[in-house]
Write a protein that holds these residues in place. Structure first.
Motif, PDB file in Angstrom:
ATOM      1  N   GLY A   1       0.814  -1.209   0.000  1.00 21.80           N
ATOM      2  CA  GLY A   1       0.000   0.000   0.000  1.00 21.80           C
ATOM      3  C   GLY A   1       0.844   1.254   0.000  1.00 21.80           C
ATOM      4  O   GLY A   1       0.545   2.232  -0.703  1.00 21.80           O
ATOM      5  N   THR A   2       1.926   1.253   0.758  1.00 22.97           N
ATOM      6  CA  THR A   2       2.824   2.411   0.813  1.00 22.97           C
ATOM      7  C   THR A   2       3.500   2.648  -0.531  1.00 22.97           C
ATOM      8  O   THR A   2       3.619   3.789  -0.979  1.00 22.97           O
ATOM      9  CB  THR A   2       3.906   2.193   1.898  1.00 22.97           C
ATOM     10  OG1 THR A   2       3.257   2.008   3.154  1.00 22.97           O
ATOM     11  CG2 THR A   2       4.846   3.380   1.980  1.00 22.97           C
ATOM     12  N   LEU A   3       3.926   1.554  -1.180  1.00 22.93           N
ATOM     13  CA  LEU A   3       4.633   1.686  -2.455  1.00 22.93           C
ATOM     14  C   LEU A   3       3.682   1.830  -3.642  1.00 22.93           C
ATOM     15  O   LEU A   3       4.134   2.156  -4.746  1.00 22.93           O
ATOM     16  CB  LEU A   3       5.540   0.473  -2.681  1.00 22.93           C
ATOM     17  CG  LEU A   3       6.675   0.289  -1.677  1.00 22.93           C
ATOM     18  CD1 LEU A   3       7.436  -0.988  -1.992  1.00 22.93           C
ATOM     19  CD2 LEU A   3       7.608   1.481  -1.691  1.00 22.93           C
ATOM     20  N   GLY A   4       2.406   1.556  -3.440  1.00 17.58           N
ATOM     21  CA  GLY A   4       1.438   1.662  -4.526  1.00 17.58           C
ATOM     22  C   GLY A   4       1.562   0.546  -5.544  1.00 17.58           C
ATOM     23  O   GLY A   4       1.375   0.760  -6.741  1.00 17.58           O
TER      24      GLY A   4
ATOM     25  N   GLN B   1       0.179  -6.552  -3.906  1.00 20.72           N
ATOM     26  CA  GLN B   1       0.825  -7.387  -2.900  1.00 20.72           C
ATOM     27  C   GLN B   1       1.482  -8.606  -3.551  1.00 20.72           C
ATOM     28  O   GLN B   1       2.528  -9.062  -3.102  1.00 20.72           O
ATOM     29  CB  GLN B   1      -0.212  -7.817  -1.863  1.00 20.72           C
ATOM     30  CG  GLN B   1       0.370  -8.507  -0.660  1.00 20.72           C
ATOM     31  CD  GLN B   1      -0.677  -8.784   0.399  1.00 20.72           C
ATOM     32  OE1 GLN B   1      -1.783  -8.272   0.333  1.00 20.72           O
ATOM     33  NE2 GLN B   1      -0.339  -9.602   1.357  1.00 20.72           N
ATOM     34  N   GLY B   2       0.922  -9.094  -4.644  1.00 21.42           N
ATOM     35  CA  GLY B   2       1.485 -10.254  -5.328  1.00 21.42           C
ATOM     36  C   GLY B   2       2.817  -9.983  -5.992  1.00 21.42           C
ATOM     37  O   GLY B   2       3.642 -10.877  -6.147  1.00 21.42           O
ATOM     38  N   SER B   3       3.067  -8.741  -6.400  1.00 24.95           N
ATOM     39  CA  SER B   3       4.341  -8.423  -7.043  1.00 24.95           C
ATOM     40  C   SER B   3       5.418  -8.061  -6.032  1.00 24.95           C
ATOM     41  O   SER B   3       6.580  -7.887  -6.400  1.00 24.95           O
ATOM     42  CB  SER B   3       4.164  -7.279  -8.041  1.00 24.95           C
ATOM     43  OG  SER B   3       3.814  -6.090  -7.362  1.00 24.95           O
ATOM     44  N   LEU B   4       5.044  -7.969  -4.770  1.00 23.00           N
ATOM     45  CA  LEU B   4       6.006  -7.573  -3.742  1.00 23.00           C
ATOM     46  C   LEU B   4       7.078  -8.638  -3.517  1.00 23.00           C
ATOM     47  O   LEU B   4       8.259  -8.315  -3.366  1.00 23.00           O
ATOM     48  CB  LEU B   4       5.272  -7.268  -2.441  1.00 23.00           C
ATOM     49  CG  LEU B   4       6.049  -6.564  -1.359  1.00 23.00           C
ATOM     50  CD1 LEU B   4       6.597  -5.246  -1.880  1.00 23.00           C
ATOM     51  CD2 LEU B   4       5.170  -6.296  -0.156  1.00 23.00           C
ATOM     52  N   GLY B   5       6.707  -9.913  -3.523  1.00 27.14           N
ATOM     53  CA  GLY B   5       7.673 -10.996  -3.301  1.00 27.14           C
ATOM     54  C   GLY B   5       8.761 -11.046  -4.365  1.00 27.14           C
ATOM     55  O   GLY B   5       9.950 -11.040  -4.037  1.00 27.14           O
ATOM     56  N   PRO B   6       8.387 -11.090  -5.651  1.00 25.51           N
ATOM     57  CA  PRO B   6       9.425 -11.098  -6.685  1.00 25.51           C
ATOM     58  C   PRO B   6      10.274  -9.826  -6.681  1.00 25.51           C
ATOM     59  O   PRO B   6      11.485  -9.892  -6.878  1.00 25.51           O
ATOM     60  CB  PRO B   6       8.629 -11.205  -7.987  1.00 25.51           C
ATOM     61  CG  PRO B   6       7.332 -11.808  -7.606  1.00 25.51           C
ATOM     62  CD  PRO B   6       7.059 -11.330  -6.223  1.00 25.51           C
ATOM     63  N   MET B   7       9.645  -8.689  -6.416  1.00 22.22           N
ATOM     64  CA  MET B   7      10.394  -7.428  -6.363  1.00 22.22           C
ATOM     65  C   MET B   7      11.370  -7.461  -5.189  1.00 22.22           C
ATOM     66  O   MET B   7      12.525  -7.046  -5.309  1.00 22.22           O
ATOM     67  CB  MET B   7       9.429  -6.254  -6.217  1.00 22.22           C
ATOM     68  CG  MET B   7      10.095  -4.911  -6.207  1.00 22.22           C
ATOM     69  SD  MET B   7       8.810  -3.674  -5.989  1.00 22.22           S
ATOM     70  CE  MET B   7       9.746  -2.222  -6.270  1.00 22.22           C
ATOM     71  N   ARG B   8      10.924  -7.971  -4.058  1.00 22.49           N
ATOM     72  CA  ARG B   8      11.780  -8.095  -2.873  1.00 22.49           C
ATOM     73  C   ARG B   8      12.978  -8.988  -3.184  1.00 22.49           C
ATOM     74  O   ARG B   8      14.117  -8.671  -2.836  1.00 22.49           O
ATOM     75  CB  ARG B   8      10.964  -8.683  -1.731  1.00 22.49           C
ATOM     76  CG  ARG B   8      11.759  -9.055  -0.514  1.00 22.49           C
ATOM     77  CD  ARG B   8      10.841  -9.797   0.476  1.00 22.49           C
ATOM     78  NE  ARG B   8      11.605 -10.467   1.463  1.00 22.49           N
ATOM     79  CZ  ARG B   8      12.016 -11.728   1.406  1.00 22.49           C
ATOM     80  NH1 ARG B   8      11.687 -12.464   0.375  1.00 22.49           N
ATOM     81  NH2 ARG B   8      12.731 -12.263   2.355  1.00 22.49           N
ATOM     82  N   SER B   9      12.732 -10.090  -3.875  1.00 24.24           N
ATOM     83  CA  SER B   9      13.800 -11.011  -4.226  1.00 24.24           C
ATOM     84  C   SER B   9      14.840 -10.340  -5.130  1.00 24.24           C
ATOM     85  O   SER B   9      16.049 -10.477  -4.912  1.00 24.24           O
ATOM     86  CB  SER B   9      13.210 -12.239  -4.921  1.00 24.24           C
ATOM     87  OG  SER B   9      14.220 -13.139  -5.273  1.00 24.24           O
TER      88      SER B   9
END
Length: 183
Positions: free
Chosen positions: A145-148, A151-159
């Motif tokens: 929510g903060t990054l806009g 939530q599903g793309s957060l894991g691959p982006m984090r990796s």
């Protein structure tokens, strides 16, 4: 402190949420290293305080889920700060538990290098990694929510961001010594 009168509205809210509070506490308790009953009790205390102050929350189910996660995070933070008491029976003063000024300086330098490397990462990585390093322990939903972003793309982006950070830090670290085993 005011005494909470048992009103039909309060009783109805508590009765309707009993199963949800129990299920959420049972699901979150292992990750917080606490008993489900203790987590459930903390949430009930929060709910009763809320009922006494301003009435039931508008979306009670969402409030219960958020309260359970918040109490679990609070328990994890508390557990991380607690240390067992070690009684030193000798007359000598105990060693500095923080490891002294040398250790503090090394830890400070390590944090500075990490923050500098995070700031140099490309794209949205600095914001993502900074959010992940936050002492407030935000959830994936809060970070997304903060990054806009979803939530599903957060894991691959984090990796990807952690891989980039790992490569940057590995390039800055000197090669280890052979410790007398040169060949």
């Amino acid at each position: 402190m005011t005494v909470l009168d048992e009103t039909p509205t309060s009783g109805q809210v508590v009765g309707a949420l009993k199963a949800l509070v129990s299920a959420e506490a049972t699901a979150e308790a292992p990750g917080a290293a606490m008993e489900p009953g203790d987590l459930e009790q903390a949430v009930w205390v929060r709910l009763l305080e809320r009922l006494g102050d301003g009435g039931p929350p508008p979306d009670a189910a969402r409030w219960v889920r958020a309260a359970v996660r918040a109490e679990a995070r609070r328990a994890r933070r508390t557990a991380a700060r607690e240390h067992p008491y070690r009684h030193a029976p000798s007359a000598e003063p105990a060693a500095d538990p923080a490891g002294g000024p040398e250790r503090a300086a090394l830890l400070g330098e390590r944090r500075r290098v990490l923050r500098a490397a995070v700031a140099r990462t490309p794209g949205k990585c600095p914001r993502l990694l900074t959010a992940m390093l936050s002492p407030h322990d935000p959830t994936y939903r809060e970070i997304a929510g903060t990054l806009g972003i979803s939530q599903g793309s957060l894991g691959p982006m984090r990796s990807r961001c952690l891989g980039c950070l790992r490569r940057m830090l590995a390039a800055e670290v000197a090669a280890p010594e052979h410790r007398g085993k040169e060949r």
